[in-house]
Design a protein around this motif. Sequence first.
Motif, mmCIF file in Angstrom:
data_model
loop_
_atom_site.group_PDB
_atom_site.id
_atom_site.type_symbol
_atom_site.label_atom_id
_atom_site.label_comp_id
_atom_site.label_asym_id
_atom_site.label_seq_id
_atom_site.Cartn_x
_atom_site.Cartn_y
_atom_site.Cartn_z
ATOM 1 N N GLY A 1 -68.770 -78.786 25.099
ATOM 2 C CA GLY A 1 -67.916 -78.208 26.123
ATOM 3 C C GLY A 1 -68.597 -78.187 27.480
ATOM 4 N N GLU A 2 -67.821 -78.408 28.534
ATOM 5 C CA GLU A 2 -68.349 -78.474 29.886
ATOM 6 C C GLU A 2 -67.975 -77.234 30.698
ATOM 7 N N CYS A 3 -68.846 -76.866 31.609
ATOM 8 C CA CYS A 3 -68.509 -75.908 32.652
ATOM 9 C C CYS A 3 -67.997 -76.726 33.831
ATOM 10 N N ARG A 4 -66.705 -76.613 34.106
ATOM 11 C CA ARG A 4 -66.079 -77.434 35.137
ATOM 12 C C ARG A 4 -65.687 -76.588 36.348
ATOM 13 N N ARG A 5 -65.701 -77.220 37.494
ATOM 14 C CA ARG A 5 -65.268 -76.552 38.710
ATOM 15 C C ARG A 5 -64.297 -77.472 39.447
ATOM 16 N N ASN A 6 -63.171 -76.924 39.872
ATOM 17 C CA ASN A 6 -62.205 -77.696 40.636
ATOM 18 C C ASN A 6 -62.693 -77.896 42.067
ATOM 19 N N GLY B 1 -67.869 -81.505 36.049
ATOM 20 C CA GLY B 1 -68.315 -80.745 34.894
ATOM 21 C C GLY B 1 -69.799 -80.934 34.646
ATOM 22 N N VAL B 2 -70.456 -79.894 34.108
ATOM 23 C CA VAL B 2 -71.876 -79.982 33.777
ATOM 24 C C VAL B 2 -72.128 -79.429 32.383
ATOM 25 N N ARG B 3 -73.142 -79.982 31.731
ATOM 26 C CA ARG B 3 -73.675 -79.482 30.460
ATOM 27 C C ARG B 3 -75.191 -79.564 30.546
ATOM 28 N N VAL B 4 -75.880 -78.806 29.713
ATOM 29 C CA VAL B 4 -77.340 -78.861 29.691
ATOM 30 C C VAL B 4 -77.814 -79.013 28.252
ATOM 31 N N THR B 5 -78.811 -79.877 28.048
ATOM 32 C CA THR B 5 -79.373 -80.128 26.724
ATOM 33 C C THR B 5 -80.864 -79.834 26.745
ATOM 34 N N ASP B 6 -81.296 -78.964 25.848
ATOM 35 C CA ASP B 6 -82.697 -78.544 25.812
ATOM 36 C C ASP B 6 -83.494 -79.476 24.901
ATOM 37 N N SER B 7 -83.702 -80.701 25.363
ATOM 38 C CA SER B 7 -84.535 -81.673 24.644
ATOM 39 C C SER B 7 -84.828 -82.835 25.582
ATOM 40 N N LYS B 8 -85.806 -83.646 25.219
ATOM 41 C CA LYS B 8 -86.104 -84.848 25.991
ATOM 42 C C LYS B 8 -84.908 -85.792 25.909
ATOM 43 N N HIS B 9 -84.592 -86.447 27.017
ATOM 44 C CA HIS B 9 -83.459 -87.367 27.024
ATOM 45 C C HIS B 9 -83.715 -88.500 26.028
ATOM 46 N N PRO B 10 -82.735 -88.861 25.191
ATOM 47 C CA PRO B 10 -82.968 -89.878 24.154
ATOM 48 C C PRO B 10 -83.300 -91.260 24.709
ATOM 49 N N TYR C 1 -82.233 -82.013 30.017
ATOM 50 C CA TYR C 1 -81.460 -82.844 30.934
ATOM 51 C C TYR C 1 -80.075 -82.248 31.146
ATOM 52 N N TRP C 2 -79.520 -82.546 32.309
ATOM 53 C CA TRP C 2 -78.217 -82.042 32.720
ATOM 54 C C TRP C 2 -77.252 -83.222 32.792
ATOM 55 N N SER D 1 -80.592 -86.793 46.018
ATOM 56 C CA SER D 1 -79.686 -86.768 47.170
ATOM 57 C C SER D 1 -78.914 -88.072 47.270
ATOM 58 N N GLY D 2 -77.705 -87.970 47.798
ATOM 59 C CA GLY D 2 -76.893 -89.151 48.056
ATOM 60 C C GLY D 2 -76.413 -89.858 46.810
ATOM 61 N N MET D 3 -76.202 -89.118 45.719
ATOM 62 C CA MET D 3 -75.730 -89.734 44.488
ATOM 63 C C MET D 3 -74.237 -90.041 44.587
ATOM 64 N N THR D 4 -73.823 -91.145 43.982
ATOM 65 C CA THR D 4 -72.427 -91.567 44.073
ATOM 66 C C THR D 4 -71.733 -91.650 42.721
ATOM 67 N N ASP D 5 -72.473 -91.525 41.642
ATOM 68 C CA ASP D 5 -71.886 -91.651 40.311
ATOM 69 C C ASP D 5 -72.354 -90.495 39.426
ATOM 70 N N PRO D 6 -71.556 -90.161 38.408
ATOM 71 C CA PRO D 6 -71.996 -89.158 37.438
ATOM 72 C C PRO D 6 -73.086 -89.722 36.545
ATOM 73 N N GLY D 7 -73.671 -88.881 35.722
ATOM 74 C CA GLY D 7 -74.717 -89.325 34.812
ATOM 75 C C GLY D 7 -75.565 -88.163 34.354
ATOM 76 N N ASP D 8 -76.675 -88.484 33.696
ATOM 77 C CA ASP D 8 -77.625 -87.486 33.204
ATOM 78 C C ASP D 8 -78.832 -87.442 34.136
ATOM 79 N N PHE D 9 -79.339 -86.222 34.372
ATOM 80 C CA PHE D 9 -80.486 -86.041 35.250
ATOM 81 C C PHE D 9 -81.595 -85.311 34.509
ATOM 82 N N THR D 10 -82.850 -85.767 34.730
ATOM 83 C CA THR D 10 -83.994 -85.118 34.117
ATOM 84 C C THR D 10 -85.246 -85.515 34.894
ATOM 85 N N GLY D 11 -86.401 -85.050 34.422
ATOM 86 C CA GLY D 11 -87.670 -85.450 35.015
ATOM 87 C C GLY D 11 -88.335 -86.488 34.141
#
Length: 235
Positions: free
Chosen positions: A100-105, A143-152, A164-165, A220-230
């Motif tokens: 499930g996502e936390c979405r904002r209009n 929408g955003v979700r968060v996963t508490d693990s290293k990105h696969p 990752y978010w 900064s300046g992102m144009t597409d959705p996706g997953d973010f992590t370090g």
Amino acid sequence: GSLSLAGNFVNNGTFINNNNIVIFNGNTLQSIGGSQVTQFNNLNLDNAAGAVLGNHVVIEGTLTLTSGNLALGAYNLTLGEAAVAGNPSVTNMIVADGTGECRRNYISDGSYLFPVGDANGTTEYSPVTLNFTSGTYNSAWVGVRVTDSKHPDDASPSDYISRYWSVSQSGILSGTYDITASFPAADITGNINNMVTGQWQGSSPWIHCGPVSVNQISASGMTDPGDFTGIAAVI
């Protein structure tokens, strides 16, 4: 007026909330479900034991997190333009670690804090802020979700964060946004000075973005959705 509930909310018909507020203030875990999607105007969670969704929920006005966590599980929580009220923390947040996502209009450019975290093992607060600086919005949401693990798909052998978010969107044309997300120190593996913020869009390569600070990733300046992590700067 207001409606205070100490038990579960089950909507199998039509619930008309108008400009009022529903307060969940029980002392055991409460659920918000039923066969129909519920559309609240204002909702206040004031229950240290928290609440969990049993169906999708829309909040057109303000969500106030007074006490307790709101767990989404497999269902989406869609918020309106108003910011989430209260003082978000590890015991007072939106748990968005499932499907499930936390979405904002979105109807225009602007910044919004998603007070999300996870309850996978140790409960942790890891909010994310999205600032849309341009775009055309047509019945749009993010929408955003968060996963508490290293990105696969992160091949970093030693320098990475184990969180990752995931960011999704709909109804936004030519959108540009900045993102910052905070993580606890326990997520760090290796040397944070060797990391950059990485975005994964479903296939190689990773997009390298801003640096990783002591407890935050940014891009900064992102144009597409996706997953973010370090990730390691060399990946």
